[in-house]
Design a protein around this motif. Structure first.
Motif, PDB file in Angstrom:
ATOM      1  N   THR A  96     -25.655  -8.254  24.886  1.00 53.01           N
ATOM      2  CA  THR A  96     -26.137  -9.459  25.554  1.00 53.01           C
ATOM      3  C   THR A  96     -25.968 -10.647  24.617  1.00 53.01           C
ATOM      4  N   GLN A 112     -28.634 -10.561  21.882  1.00 47.92           N
ATOM      5  CA  GLN A 112     -28.383  -9.577  20.840  1.00 47.92           C
ATOM      6  C   GLN A 112     -27.204  -9.968  19.957  1.00 47.92           C
ATOM      7  N   VAL A 167     -32.319  -3.158  30.234  1.00 48.41           N
ATOM      8  CA  VAL A 167     -33.617  -2.660  29.787  1.00 48.41           C
ATOM      9  C   VAL A 167     -34.601  -2.688  30.949  1.00 48.41           C
ATOM     10  N   SER A 225     -36.171  -2.403  17.236  1.00 46.05           N
ATOM     11  CA  SER A 225     -35.198  -3.208  17.983  1.00 46.05           C
ATOM     12  C   SER A 225     -35.866  -4.466  18.509  1.00 46.05           C
ATOM     13  N   ASN A 283     -35.611  -5.328  21.555  1.00 40.64           N
ATOM     14  CA  ASN A 283     -36.179  -4.932  22.851  1.00 40.64           C
ATOM     15  C   ASN A 283     -37.581  -4.356  22.700  1.00 40.64           C
ATOM     16  N   LYS A 314     -39.887  -7.226  22.419  1.00 39.91           N
ATOM     17  CA  LYS A 314     -40.043  -7.843  23.736  1.00 39.91           C
ATOM     18  C   LYS A 314     -40.988  -7.032  24.620  1.00 39.91           C
ATOM     19  N   ALA A 315     -40.871  -5.692  24.561  1.00 37.77           N
ATOM     20  CA  ALA A 315     -41.718  -4.841  25.399  1.00 37.77           C
ATOM     21  C   ALA A 315     -43.188  -4.973  25.019  1.00 37.77           C
ATOM     22  N   THR A 372     -34.518  -8.016  14.400  1.00 38.51           N
ATOM     23  CA  THR A 372     -35.848  -7.610  14.867  1.00 38.51           C
ATOM     24  C   THR A 372     -36.922  -8.444  14.180  1.00 38.51           C
ATOM     25  N   ALA A 394     -37.119   2.941  22.444  1.00 34.63           N
ATOM     26  CA  ALA A 394     -36.408   3.236  23.682  1.00 34.63           C
ATOM     27  C   ALA A 394     -36.541   4.711  24.036  1.00 34.63           C
ATOM     28  N   TYR A 448     -39.666   1.182  26.507  1.00 31.63           N
ATOM     29  CA  TYR A 448     -38.712   0.690  27.506  1.00 31.63           C
ATOM     30  C   TYR A 448     -37.635   1.749  27.710  1.00 31.63           C
ATOM     31  N   THR A 462     -33.484   2.397  28.602  1.00 34.11           N
ATOM     32  CA  THR A 462     -32.170   1.763  28.633  1.00 34.11           C
ATOM     33  C   THR A 462     -31.335   2.442  29.712  1.00 34.11           C
TER      34      THR A 462
END
Length: 549
Positions: free
Chosen positions: A276, A279, A302, A330, A332, A335-336, A363, A409, A433, A435
């Protein structure tokens, strides 16, 4: 009226802004500030994409559809009549940015717009930009003056009259001629007719300061033959603007040593990054520094975990003091957790008294943006193994709690969990999360991948190989394949791909560096053989050689 005086009327104000010759990085800091506060953005079509990224999402762009003048509805003013749009928006009390290519002080139409504002008492300011006649030669490696102080004359071939050509032709000044590709030879002929010698050195640059830039070196007498031999003319794109620099002392003969921009190792390469934009931000910046054009294609998406109860219990445990550490592997994961915090009305203060670890720089940056400064970031390899190298063993004397919260993940490896347990820690290994494979990219991108439209692709994991092939097809065999490590390379080869470049370390930045080294070696080999420097996508499939960096 003094244009810098405060505006006490009900009308708005106008900023006439120079967007430079094409490279977005040449916008000034003042230009970026003005764009950020604009209500209305009225831009020349060729610079609209350059300036729009710095404007607010809700900015009005009334000239957005005018890139193709033939498609403009009859009731929309043409580009040359933008004064009407500027004035109407200013009268409505709007903050207007009028962005032009190059520098507004060299645009005659903009001067008329400024006079119209002055006549109505509308406050305006001017933000200078880098003029194409100055910026393009700099990017082409052609200094306009030497140590002896050569005179420089700027000529617009579209408006130059016989007197202008005669004055420039009779002098020994360096002439910077703004013209079009199919009119270069005519401009050269005017200078020769006015007295310049046919063997006077000349450089011609198209698409200056962009990754499409190309420069040819010739003389006034040979320029037509040089462009024809290079198969540049005749061309349906003959009307595109060019900057020609003419003069014995303009350093055209030294351009092979001064061409800093076009000699970048990945100049003009289209590089596919299966990540993305968020990222790939720092990686894309690095590729741009090598002269490449980065194109991001997400290969994974995600989604929340199927059963959120485990994540909910862990976040509540953070607040109640269940954990000594939380480890983020990560962006992500950050974010989670952040989204779950927001759901419960929590913020970064909930991390008080808890040690925070981040697996790497990206991160860590995501945590800082959340308001959390990590206590531990690997000093060496930015991976789970690198994090374990620096992670302290559990000490019952100094560590009141022996538990670590690891949000990750659903497909993450067990390396970090096993390592922490070995160091004496208890681990709550929580799926934060999931993937899943991303949706296919647009048809145009898929065709470019399969048809050889990309010069290189960077694979940063085995999953990016599998997912990219799954959603978009296998990259064409002219495309340079670069892999972050042996496992990723093996997966690529299992999918029928030839691996050309492999990173010496498991780092995306080392991978980009390895690709740049590959591009530089390829360029040097072409120059040594006397061949033209081309991009991989410009070569025939049968001419590719296997190589590994």
């Amino acid at each position: 009226m003094n244009p810098t005086a405060p505006n006490h009327s009900a009308s708005g104000q106008v900023t006439f802004l120079g967007a430079g010759p094409g490279d977005p990085g040449l916008l000034t800091l003042r230009a970026v500030e003005a764009l950020a506060s604009a209500d209305v953005l009225i831009a020349d079509p060729q610079v609209l994409d350059v300036v729009r990224v710095h404007a607010r999402a809700q900015v009005d762009t009334p000239l957005q559809a005018s890139a193709d003048e033939a498609s403009i509805p009859a009731d929309v003013p043409a580009l040359r009549d933008t004064a009407n749009l500027v004035m109407a928006a200013a009268r409505a009390g709007k903050r207007v940015v009028r962005a032009v290519s190059g520098d507004p002080g060299l645009d005659g139409y903009v001067a008329e717009e400024m006079l119209a504002c002055a006549a109505e008492g509308i406050v305006f300011e001017v933000v200078p930009g880098i003029a194409a006649a100055v910026g393009v030669p700099a990017y082409a490696g052609v200094p306009l003056r030497d140590a002896e102080g050569t005179d420089v004359r700027f000529v617009d071939a579209r408006t130059a009259d016989a007197r202008c050509w005669a004055e420039v032709g009779a002098s020994d000044a360096t002439a910077v001629v703004s013209t079009s590709l199919d009119s270069v030879a005519a401009a050269a002929g005017e200078l020769v007719s006015a007295g310049r010698k046919p063997d006077t050195p000349l450089t011609v640059t198209v698409a200056g300061t962009t990754t499409r830039q190309r420069t040819w070196t010739a003389t006034l007498g040979s320029v037509a033959q040089v462009l024809k031999a290079a198969k540049v003319l005749p061309s349906p794109d003959g009307g595109q603007p060019v900057i020609a620099v003419v003069g014995e002392r303009s350093a055209a003969a030294q351009r092979d040593r001064l061409s800093w921009f076009e000699s970048k190792p990945l100049f003009g390469w289209r590089v596919l990054v299966p990540r993305t934009k968020e990222q790939a931000a720092s990686l894309s910046d690095q590729l741009v520094s090598y002269g490449a054009v980065s194109h991001e294609v997400p290969t994974i998406a995600v989604e929340p975990p199927r059963t959120p109860q485990q994540m909910e219990r862990a976040v509540k445990g953070l607040v109640t003091g269940r954990y000594e550490w939380i480890a983020f592997t990560s962006v992500n994961a950050v974010k989670a957790v952040r989204e779950k915090f927001e759901e419960y009305g929590l913020d970064a203060r909930a991390f008080a008294g808890i040690k925070v670890a981040a697996v790497g720089e990206q991160t860590a940056k995501a945590l800082v943006a959340f308001g959390v400064k990590p206590d531990l970031v690997p000093s060496g390899e930015q991976s789970a193994a690198g994090l374990l190298e620096d992670w302290p063993p559990y000490d019952p004397v100094f560590d009141p709690i022996d538990r670590v919260f690891l949000p990750r993940a659903d497909i993450a490896t067990e390396t970090l969990v096993a390592g922490l347990i070995e160091l004496g820690w208890e681990v709550d290994d929580v799926t934060a999360y999931r993937t899943v494979r991303a949706s296919p990219p647009p048809a145009e991108t898929r065709e470019a991948i399969k048809g050889g439209g990309f010069d290189a692709v960077l694979f940063t994991s085995s999953s990016t190989v599998r997912n990219l092939v799954g959603i978009a097809g296998k990259p064409h065999n002219v495309t340079v394949i670069a892999c972050i490590g042996p496992a990723t390379a093996k997966t690529a080869e299992e999918h029928g791909l030839r691996v050309d470049v492999m990173s010496p370390e498991p780092s995306v930045h080392k991978l980009a560096e390895a690709l740049a080294d590959f591009g530089a070696a390829r360029r040097d080999a072409a120059l040594e053989a006397g061949d033209p420097v081309t991009r991989p996508s410009e070569r025939r499939p049968g001419s590719r050689r296997r190589a590994r960096s």
